[in-house]
Design an enzyme around this catalytic site. Structure first.
Site, PDB file in Angstrom:
ATOM      1  N   ASP A  65       0.836  -1.197   0.000  1.00 38.31           N
ATOM      2  CA  ASP A  65       0.000   0.000   0.000  1.00 38.31           C
ATOM      3  C   ASP A  65       0.870   1.245   0.000  1.00 38.31           C
ATOM      4  O   ASP A  65       1.680   1.449   0.902  1.00 38.31           O
ATOM      5  CB  ASP A  65      -0.902  -0.001   1.236  1.00 38.31           C
ATOM      6  CG  ASP A  65      -1.818   1.210   1.278  1.00 38.31           C
ATOM      7  OD1 ASP A  65      -2.954   1.096   0.780  1.00 38.31           O
ATOM      8  OD2 ASP A  65      -1.401   2.254   1.818  1.00 38.31           O
ATOM      9  N   TYR A 118       3.238   9.968  -1.082  1.00 40.25           N
ATOM     10  CA  TYR A 118       4.343   9.401  -0.319  1.00 40.25           C
ATOM     11  C   TYR A 118       5.663   9.475  -1.094  1.00 40.25           C
ATOM     12  O   TYR A 118       6.733   9.281  -0.525  1.00 40.25           O
ATOM     13  CB  TYR A 118       4.074   7.929   0.034  1.00 40.25           C
ATOM     14  CG  TYR A 118       2.835   7.675   0.843  1.00 40.25           C
ATOM     15  CD1 TYR A 118       2.159   8.700   1.496  1.00 40.25           C
ATOM     16  CD2 TYR A 118       2.333   6.383   0.962  1.00 40.25           C
ATOM     17  CE1 TYR A 118       1.012   8.449   2.226  1.00 40.25           C
ATOM     18  CE2 TYR A 118       1.186   6.123   1.712  1.00 40.25           C
ATOM     19  CZ  TYR A 118       0.526   7.160   2.329  1.00 40.25           C
ATOM     20  OH  TYR A 118      -0.603   6.902   3.059  1.00 40.25           O
ATOM     21  N   HIS A 174      -7.576   9.356  -1.907  1.00 42.00           N
ATOM     22  CA  HIS A 174      -6.893   9.359  -0.606  1.00 42.00           C
ATOM     23  C   HIS A 174      -7.714  10.053   0.480  1.00 42.00           C
ATOM     24  O   HIS A 174      -7.651   9.685   1.655  1.00 42.00           O
ATOM     25  CB  HIS A 174      -5.533  10.043  -0.742  1.00 42.00           C
ATOM     26  CG  HIS A 174      -4.527   9.629   0.266  1.00 42.00           C
ATOM     27  ND1 HIS A 174      -3.171   9.713   0.062  1.00 42.00           N
ATOM     28  CD2 HIS A 174      -4.658   9.125   1.510  1.00 42.00           C
ATOM     29  CE1 HIS A 174      -2.525   9.269   1.122  1.00 42.00           C
ATOM     30  NE2 HIS A 174      -3.407   8.916   2.020  1.00 42.00           N
ATOM     31  N   SER A 201       5.944  -0.627   9.677  1.00 40.32           N
ATOM     32  CA  SER A 201       7.092  -0.588  10.587  1.00 40.32           C
ATOM     33  C   SER A 201       8.353  -0.376   9.767  1.00 40.32           C
ATOM     34  O   SER A 201       8.439  -0.806   8.616  1.00 40.32           O
ATOM     35  CB  SER A 201       7.210  -1.880  11.391  1.00 40.32           C
ATOM     36  OG  SER A 201       8.343  -1.823  12.242  1.00 40.32           O
ATOM     37  N   ARG A 257       9.998  -6.172  13.472  1.00 42.92           N
ATOM     38  CA  ARG A 257       8.581  -5.839  13.573  1.00 42.92           C
ATOM     39  C   ARG A 257       7.842  -6.209  12.293  1.00 42.92           C
ATOM     40  O   ARG A 257       6.712  -6.697  12.328  1.00 42.92           O
ATOM     41  CB  ARG A 257       8.409  -4.346  13.864  1.00 42.92           C
ATOM     42  CG  ARG A 257       8.898  -3.911  15.223  1.00 42.92           C
ATOM     43  CD  ARG A 257       8.052  -4.495  16.331  1.00 42.92           C
ATOM     44  NE  ARG A 257       8.479  -4.011  17.635  1.00 42.92           N
ATOM     45  CZ  ARG A 257       8.022  -4.469  18.777  1.00 42.92           C
ATOM     46  NH1 ARG A 257       7.133  -5.460  18.783  1.00 42.92           N
ATOM     47  NH2 ARG A 257       8.446  -3.995  19.924  1.00 42.92           N
ATOM     48  N   SER A 279       7.286  -9.896  12.568  1.00 44.09           N
ATOM     49  CA  SER A 279       6.334 -10.332  13.600  1.00 44.09           C
ATOM     50  C   SER A 279       4.912  -9.893  13.292  1.00 44.09           C
ATOM     51  O   SER A 279       3.951 -10.569  13.675  1.00 44.09           O
ATOM     52  CB  SER A 279       6.754  -9.802  14.976  1.00 44.09           C
ATOM     53  OG  SER A 279       6.634  -8.395  15.048  1.00 44.09           O
TER      54      SER A 279
END
Length: 297
Positions: A68, A73, A131, A253, A258, A261
């Protein structure tokens, strides 16, 4: 809720959800927007972004296959490079990007879609979202119609929205336009936005959850207690809550451990009572940790 929980027992890492366009989307995504806390900072994001480099090192796209991003960005080029470097067939990778309100309008949207295709280096984009609804009714409707046109041209497979409240979703219906495939909103136990979720469910719109791990603000006693009970990280408990509600969470993350996980959430299941405990934490929009502009005019 019970039906959702029963279905959740069969969830796997490779599970997908069927969109109203007929395409399937992985139930767990990976957000690649980093380095900002509010929308005014988005243009300061540096590329290539650190988290995306982590994704490459982990070959994360091979694992998740649901990425995503967004025009604002400024990392579509890097996302495209990572997809190609992964070696995963294009049809096995689901890519979402978005057009923010500063670019809204029919012609500008058509050109923005082409710019995204060029930067990503793709022949089509799986899901293209509006957005936010900040441009006003006339421009956002024109933007939606342009995205439908891009879909008809084969440039987009599914059209969706983000940060849309019930008012904005009803606006599409009143204009005689088909419902979006997705509405991506801030969603976690502290900010459950139930009226929006209820509307989406009633109209066959898949709900994607951004900020599903509350940007790491997981020190609430209930969350900590469940983390200890299940011997899972607080983030894993929150992602599992999202999945069991039938949402499509998009955890982010910049840390390799992370990232790994956050995907390890299919070997346990929250009980009905524990889901209810998390549900009870809802503060409505007051619990938001992001910009969450669902009430714009």
């Amino acid at each position: 809720m019970a039906a959702i929980l029963r279905q959740s027992r069969s969830l796997q890492f490779t599970s997908t959800v069927r969109l109203n366009t007929g395409y399937s989307m992985p139930i767990l995504g990976f957000g690649v927007a980093y380095g900002f806390d509010k929308p005014t900072d988005t243009h300061a994001v540096q590329t290539p972004c650190f988290a995306l480099n982590n994704a490459r090192r982990l070959n994360y796209i091979v694992l998740r296959r649901h990425i995503d991003t967004a025009r604002c960005y400024r990392n579509e080029v890097e996302v495209g490079e990572a997809i190609r470097e992964s070696g995963v067939p294009r049809e096995d990778t689901f890519v979402t990007t978005k057009i923010d309100s500063s670019l809204h309008g029919y012609e500008s949207t058509l050109s923005t879609v082409k710019a995204s295709l060029s930067d990503l280096g793709l022949d089509y984009i799986d899901l293209y979202l509006i957005h936010d609804a900040g441009s006003g009714q006339e421009l956002r409707l024109a933007t939606y119609r342009a995205l439908l046109e891009a879909k008809a041209l084969g440039e987009i497979r599914s059209v969706g929205v983000s940060n849309y409240g019930v008012k904005h979703l009803e606006e599409l219906q009143q204009a005689g336009l088909p419902p979006p495939a997705v509405n991506q909103i801030e969603l976690h136990p502290l900010c459950q936005q139930r009226p929006i979720v209820d509307y989406c469910r009633e109209h066959g719109i898949v709900v994607q959850a951004y900020c599903p791990i509350i940007r790491g603000r997981t020190d609430h006693p209930v969350i900590k207690e469940l983390s200890e009970k299940y011997e899972k990280e607080p983030a894993q408990v929150l992602i599992r809550w999202s999945l069991q509600h039938g949402f499509v969470p998009l955890p982010k993350s910049s840390q390799a451990a992370r990232i790994r996980s956050n995907a390890q959430v299919f070997d346990f299941e929250l009980t009905d009572a524990d889901m209810a405990a998390l549900d009870s934490l809802d503060k409505g929009k007051a619990g938001a940790v992001s910009w969450n502009p669902v009430d714009v005019a």
